[in-house]
Every structure is written in structure tokens, then in C-alpha cells.
Design a protein around this motif. Structure first.
Motif: not given
Lengths: 460, 460
Positions: A112-118, A141-144, A178-183, A229-230
Motif C-alpha cells: 500500500h505504500k505507494p498510495n502516499t509515496a506518489v 517504504w524505501g522501495s515505494a 528506480y534510481g535512488a541512492e541507498v546508504i 511513510g506512516s
């Protein structure tokens, strides 16, 4: 009730406004407080972290808030999501109950996370943000957010708890794709990260530390904002599209729900399904609403209603919520998304007012329900979702004992395809249960002795 | 064309019969031959491995074959699957082409494979089978059959290529979760497995060896049958529900397709989408149909049309097909489902007759298309699906150059959530390309010198 299995709305029937439960609450919610002055929080206190549109939504008294066309354009790729009847599960349980699930796993991120991520990516982009920072533990959440940022051409920086970064390489790949930088967090990028690493070079990290890093990163860069994310009102608001759709789909099915069920960590998937039904309950409908949590992290079922910080480093405002204490470190259950010390203030206040009835389940009970589900209904549930499922199974069994045709609807918040390690342990008999002892509870909540107390605290 | 993104059929509009292209072929297909006598194969030759219902379907001349209610009951949980327009991809490519994808990733196993797995499990159960054996390489097929067996209360034994068993622990968990027994192959369970292990204790296994083990296991147990996930007529038949739905959804969208695209290994996802459109083409419609394969395993684009065995150990009948030779070992591309030496006889004969136009793409081109897709449309494609996507991107770019409003429809056969290793390599610049040399091609096909030749062989 009809003979169908699946209840679909067309693209044209997608809800065009989110529902703000705040407009209908039969009590006055407590305000968040400034972490230093302890004064009620104003919009200006959030400006360093969030864009104006989202701050406005966070505090809006409006009942319905229009969903922008650009957000609907993304939603409609997979929304409205299906409402499905779990007939094979019902058969396996030999229950007269009818079980419906709202399937949010069809989103590109699998939850469901993309509902708010978008929505957050859209508003940030519109208000001029060029980069979003966030934290992630399990990775949903990071994925969304990575996905949403790629759609709206925003840079995305994800601080991922180091131990998850190392144990879940697929999640990291997913976000980078998706182009994100993950640290991996703690990192050397921030003051708070460096401080931790100096003290403990081998630190595995924690969600609390990752939040501190993401907040610090955004606050120090005028091009960046922070994204959560919440927990916050605007996040829960964006998720209400789930419940708005489900209500119409239940009407199509000719059903009136007796039970509404959702698991919770910070509260967003539960609220997303439940808030429109809470409105029905406020308006007099008979309906039992269950937020479900793991016994290892019993926020609503055992902890006090207090003012507490959202993060371990105490950067965030004080929120009126049930909390195990901001320094609480939950046991390593596989439902990583439910390992949160606090709870969304609005959901907390619904529990405080008795409008919802929290339940807690053990890790084993959740996995038992998850495996039963996979073998009857097919889709492998996320470990988080299995917590809701366990409560569904309880109610379906009770309906059988009582010979009653109850109608149960729950939020199938996501699939578990990137979280199969826990299932392997379950199948090999190596899964552990964790229950918080009274002693540990007392220790982690001792901190509240010096904190302000919400005015409308009810005794339990 | 309409303004919508997603074209959905209701549960009541689900096709109730599969389409058998065999009834409409404008040529007489060559028969399979008995591996020892070389006589055309009769139903009795298949009785040791398959149940009567499936043997009947394998040889049926009927145009439409009813889908049993029990199979529809399972299908309708996720079928009809959506047909979606890829508007963000179109925008990114600035193409006047309109791109539609039939999204089979919504099934519980994440691919098109359950369309036949469910049907095969149903017929086996009805005909008295108690256990199914099969092989799996990448894992998509084994996962789908494990799921279907759990729905129809059949035991399931999956021989999984040992190197995949060790490298893809999530796939193994996935199958075990549905109650399947997963055995690394070569194993000590079978004569063929033991022979390999004696000669080479460290053998990593191969699909050919795993097929031999599964076939041998089923043939030696009267309670068991063998199940295959592609190549055979009845498997392709079950997949035609994809194309039947897509044709109706394109009508809803007001579109007539110019190009139909699917990747192929054994041919089932390609055939599933394409066969109903091949019928349209036979009936005079202008339509270009592209089966797409990896350059590392160029069956339809470079190998000869011959009689060959479906497996390395030469247990199976001789099939009239394009083949790289049953001993051919494809390079280790990530699209494991496309690493097959042969090709479904019906698809092979369509290529031989010029009704379809095979294309080949490199691994890098496929991953480039897959990453572009993820960043625009969201869902991460299976490495197999990305091969189809690469051809879609080629046609969309060509439409841009020519300024033509072409309509492209392709089979998005599955998501890649359990196959992220290849993406990580791509993102890190470590992905290799493999192209089969003429020398290696000559070596692996030299075996055909002694084999019977199909009568209706056309020169290329």
C-alpha cells in the motif's frame, strides 16, 4: 452477498478525494508539541522538513481533500485495487463467516505504500523540492518512495538500516533500480551518523538512527525535504483511498461488514482501510474495528498513552500517542514494518476513546495464518500482513463456533515475495516468539516520568 | 483509442473455452515421432506420463475446448488480467506508438505459468493422479505447479537444477511454502541422477538432467504423472486465455494491433498471447507477430528446423521443431526461462511457414529495456519479459522515426521480484553479453545428420 469472487471498480470509479477523519472526530484531538518549547506545534515548525502543501494537509480541518489529476494518473495504473473474497480459506476453516480482502499487493512496489509515496512525491515536486530523503528498515517504504521519485523526476536518498542493507540485498537493488541512492545507516554523511560510528564502528544501525540521518540530511539542504511513510496525518489521509474503495466494493458485494481488520506499525495501512469505517461507526453503524500488532511490540495493547518523540534521537515533535518509549528496541521479528515504538496520534486517540479495539498476536500465530493463506488463497502475505490475517482467522473460527454468518474485511497490505527468510525459518521449525516482559516494559517507559501528559487521557 | 490506462474485464466476462490453433492451421503439421520406432506418436505412447484428459487435449482437433468450472473458479481470483497502456513509457520514448501490455504478473505465482499449472493439476486430480513430478530451472514453473497442487490437494515433487537450488534459496522456500518437495538435481532418487553423480559428484545439474529425473520418477510410480510447463500443445492451449482476453480488451480500447510481441523459451507465454492473433492473421488481418529470443540461445532465428528430443537424455519423443540440439547448453543468461534448446512444435511450424517473424536481442539490450520500463511504468519485469520489451522499444522507436501511430501489444509474462541479481549486475556494470558462434552452432547441431527430417521443411 453475490456469487462472485472479485469485486472490481473501473478506472472511472476511482475515488477523486481522500477522506480526512479529523473532520468527523467526536472529540478534540490533542495537538503535537514543539520538542523544545512544548508549545502546540505550528505550520512554521515543520517548514524545514516538509513542503507547504503537505503541511497544510497535515493540519487541514477539511473532510474531503481532492486528489490531484497527476496523482490519479499514477494511481489508476493499478487502482482501484481488487476486493476479493477468500472462498478457499473459508472452506478450509469450515466457517460460515465471509472473508474479504482488499489486495494492495498489486501496486508496482507490492504494498500500500505507494498510495502516499506518489502523493508526497507529487506535492514535493510541485512545491519545488528537488530531492527527498527518507529512512527504511525492512525496505517496503524505501522501495515505494524510490518508485514515486522516479515517476516525478526527484532525486531520492534512502538511509537503510545497515543490518537490513547487508541482509536484504534484493531490497537495495530494488531501490537502486528506480534510481535512488541507498546508504547504509549509520553513515559518514551526517553528524548523527558519524557520532554513532565513532562510538561503535560496527553499529548495525536502527530505524531511530536512520530517521535522524534522513532528517538531518534534509534539514541541511535547501533543495531537499524529508518524507515519512506512516504516523503523520497527511500520510494516513493518502491511504484512505483503500477504505473508500473497499466500502463501495462491499456494497457491490451486497455486504455490510461486521469486522474491519488491519495490522499496524506506524498505523498507515490500518488507517487507510479503517478510517472510512470509523466514520460509519461514529455515525451509528455496528462495526468492530481491530488494529492488530505483534506481541513483541505491543504499542496499543500494553503501552501508555503519552507524549513522545517519533524518533530515537528526539529530533521530532512530541506526539500524543501510545508509545513504548523512543529508546525502545523491538525484538527482531520478521514483520520489520511493525517494529515501531509509537503509533499514529489519530489512531492512538481512537483507541483511547474506545472506537477501535486493538489486538496482539504472536509471531508463530501470524506465520501459521500466513502459510494457511498461501496454501488456500495463493498469494504469499508480507510478514506484516500475516498479523492481520491471524486476527481474521480467530474471528472466522469464532463465527464457526457460534454458527454466525459474520462478514470480515481486512487489508492485505502487501505480498511477501521479498521477505521469504521468515517463512523458511517457519518451515524449518526455527521461528522464535518474543513477548515483552513487564520489567522491560517498565524500563523502556520509565522515561515518561518527566514528559507532559495528554489532557484527554482515559484510564484503561 | 480511449483516454483510459487500464482495460478490465469483469469476472463474468472471463473466457470459458481455450482456443486450439491446431484447428485453424492452413497447413498440415508434422507429427511427433516415437523416439525408438520413429513411427508417428499415438495416445498410448504418452500414457505412462500424462493423464487421459491431457493426452486427449494434446491431440484434439477441436477449435475451442471448454474450461472446467473448477479451473475457472481458481482463474477468476486474478483473471481476467488487466490490459494496461504504457503511457509513461510512450512519453519517455516520445513515440506516437501506443503500447499495451497484458499483465500476467498479477497471478499468485507472479507469472503466466499458473494458467496451465492449475488446469494440469485439475485434470490430473480428476483422472486419479495423486502426485505430480516436474523439473524447474529458474523456478517460475516449479512455483506455479507447487501452487496449483496445493489448490487441488496433489503431492508435488520438483527437481530443481542444483546450481539454482543453491543460488536461489527464495525460490525453494516459495515452493516448499505450498507444500512441494524440492530436490536438488542431480539427486540420488533416480537412476539417471545417480549415474550423473557417480561420474561427477560436484555436478551443478542442468534442465536436461532434471527433466530426465522427473520423467523417470513419474514413469516408475503408478500414483504419479509428469507435468511440463511449456512446449506441448495442451500447455499452449491453456495459455490462450491470455490472448482471448487481450483481443476483447483491445476492442474495449478501440484498437487494432499492428504488432504482437512475446518472449519465448519453450513457447508458452508467446503462444498464449499470440495464437488468437495468428488466427486473425490467417483470416486475413494485417498483423506482425514477433516471438523474441535471446541471442545467447537463438532457436528460431538461427537453428535448423529438425526432429529432436525435448530433453538431453533423449527420453522424450522426437518433436518437429527448431532446435540447437538436445545436448546444447545455453550460456548463463539471467533469463533462465529462455534457456531451452528447442521450441514448441506448433510455434516452430508457424515460423517455418512464415506466419510469425522471430527476433533476437542481446542480454544488455533486454536489461536496458527492463530498467527503462521499471523507471517509467513501475513494475520490475522478469528477465524473460525484458526480452519482449526490448523488441517493443525497437518498434516504438521505429514508429517515432517514421511518424506512425502504431499499436503494439505484448505479453508482460511476469514480474522479476525473485530475480533481482541480474539487475544488480546491470546496475554495477557487470552484465555480460553472449552470442553463439557459428562454430558452436555447427557443433551442437551436428547431431542432426542422423536424424529424420520434417517433410514440410522450407528453406530459410
Amino acid at each position: 452477498m453475490t456469487g462472485e469472487v472479485k469485486f472490481l471498480l473501473t478506472e472511472k470509479e476511482i475515488p477523486t478525494a481522500w477522506y480526512n477523519l479529523g473532520a468527523d472526530l467526536p472529540f478534540r484531538p490533542e495537538p503535537p508539541l514543539h520538542p523544545k518549547t512544548l508549545a502546540p506545534l505550528g505550520p512554521e515548525d515543520l517548514a524545514a522538513l516538509f513542503p507547504p502543501s503537505l503541511i497544510e494537509q497535515e493540519m487541514s480541518p477539511q473532510r474531503f481533500i481532492d486528489i490531484p489529476g497527476e496523482v490519479l494518473d499514477v494511481y489508476r495504473q493499478w487502482r482501484p485495487t481488487p476486493l476479493v473474497r477468500a472462498r478457499r480459506l473459508e472452506r478450509a476453516l469450515q466457517t460460515p463467516a465471509r472473508v474479504y480482502y482488499k489486495y494492495e499487493g498489486v501496486s508496482p512496489a507490492g504494498s500500500h505504500k505507494p498510495n502516499t509515496a506518489v502523493a508526497q512525491a507529487y506535492y514535493n515536486r510541485r512545491d519545488g523540492t528537488r530531492r527527498l530523503t527518507t529512512e527504511t528498515g525492512a525496505g517496503q517504504w524505501g522501495s515505494a518512495l524510490a518508485l514515486a521519485c522516479s515517476f516525478f523526476d526527484l532525486e531520492c536518498t534512502v538511509y537503510m538500516v545497515r543490518v537490513s542493507y547487508e541482509q536484504k540485498p534484493y531490497r537495495k537493488t530494488f531501490m537502486r533500480l528506480y534510481g535512488a541512492e541507498v546508504i547504509p545507516s549509520p553513515s559518514d554523511r551526517t553528524f548523527s551518523g558519524r557520532a554513532i560510528r565513532e562510538a561503535d564502528p560496527g553499529s548495525p544501525g536502527s530505524l531511530g538512527i536512520a530517521i535522524s540521518e534522513a532528517v538531518e540530511d534534509a534539514a541541511g539542504d535547501p533543495r531537499a525535504c524529508y518524507s515519512l511513510g506512516s504516523v503523520l496525518n497527511h500520510v494516513l489521509l493518502h491511504q484512505t483511498i483503500i477504505g473508500l474503495e473497499a466500502r463501495r466494493q462491499l456494497e457491490m458485494a451486497g455486504e455490510r461488514p461486521d469486522f474491519v481488520v488491519g495490522c499496524f506499525g506506524g498505523g498507515s495501512n490500518f488507517a487507510g482501510l479503517a478510517f472510512p469505517f470509523v466514520m460509519d461507526k461514529i455515525n451509528g453503524k455496528q462495526i468492530e474495528i481491530y488494529p492488530v500488532e505483534p506481541k513483541a511490540c505491543p504499542t496499543l495493547t500494553r503501552s501508555p498513552f503519552v507524549y513522545d518523540h517519533g524518533d530515537t534521537a528526539r529530533y521530532t515533535p512530541l506526539l500524543p500517542m501510545y508509545s513504548l518509549g523512543h529508546a525502545f528496541v523491538p525484538a527482531p521479528i520478521h514483520a520489520g514494518g511493525l517494529r515501531y515504538h509509537g503509533m499514529a496520534p489519530t489512531v492512538s486517540q481512537l483507541a483511547n476513546e474506545g472506537l477501535i479495539a486493538p489486538r496482539a498476536v504472536s509471531q508463530t500465530e501470524a506465520y501459521q495464518a500466513g502459510v494457511l493463506w498461501a496454501r488456500t488463497e495463493g498469494v504469499i502475505p508480507a510478514p506484516e500482513t500475516s498479523n492481520a490475517l491471524a486476527q481474521v482467522v480467530r474471528e472466522a473460527k469464532k463465527a464457526k463456533e457460534e454458527g454466525k454468518e459474520k462478514v470480515i474485511v481486512f487489508n492485505f497490505s502487501g505480498h511477501g515475495l521479498l521477505d521469504l527468510t521468515g517463512y523458511e525459518k517457519y518451515l524449518s521449525g526455527q521461528l522464535s516468539d518474543y513477548e515483552l516482559s513487564d520489567d522491560d516494559m517498565a524500563k523502556s517507559t520509565a522515561v515518561f516520568a518527566d514528559y507532559p501528559t495528554p489532557q484527554n487521557l482515559k484510564s484503561r
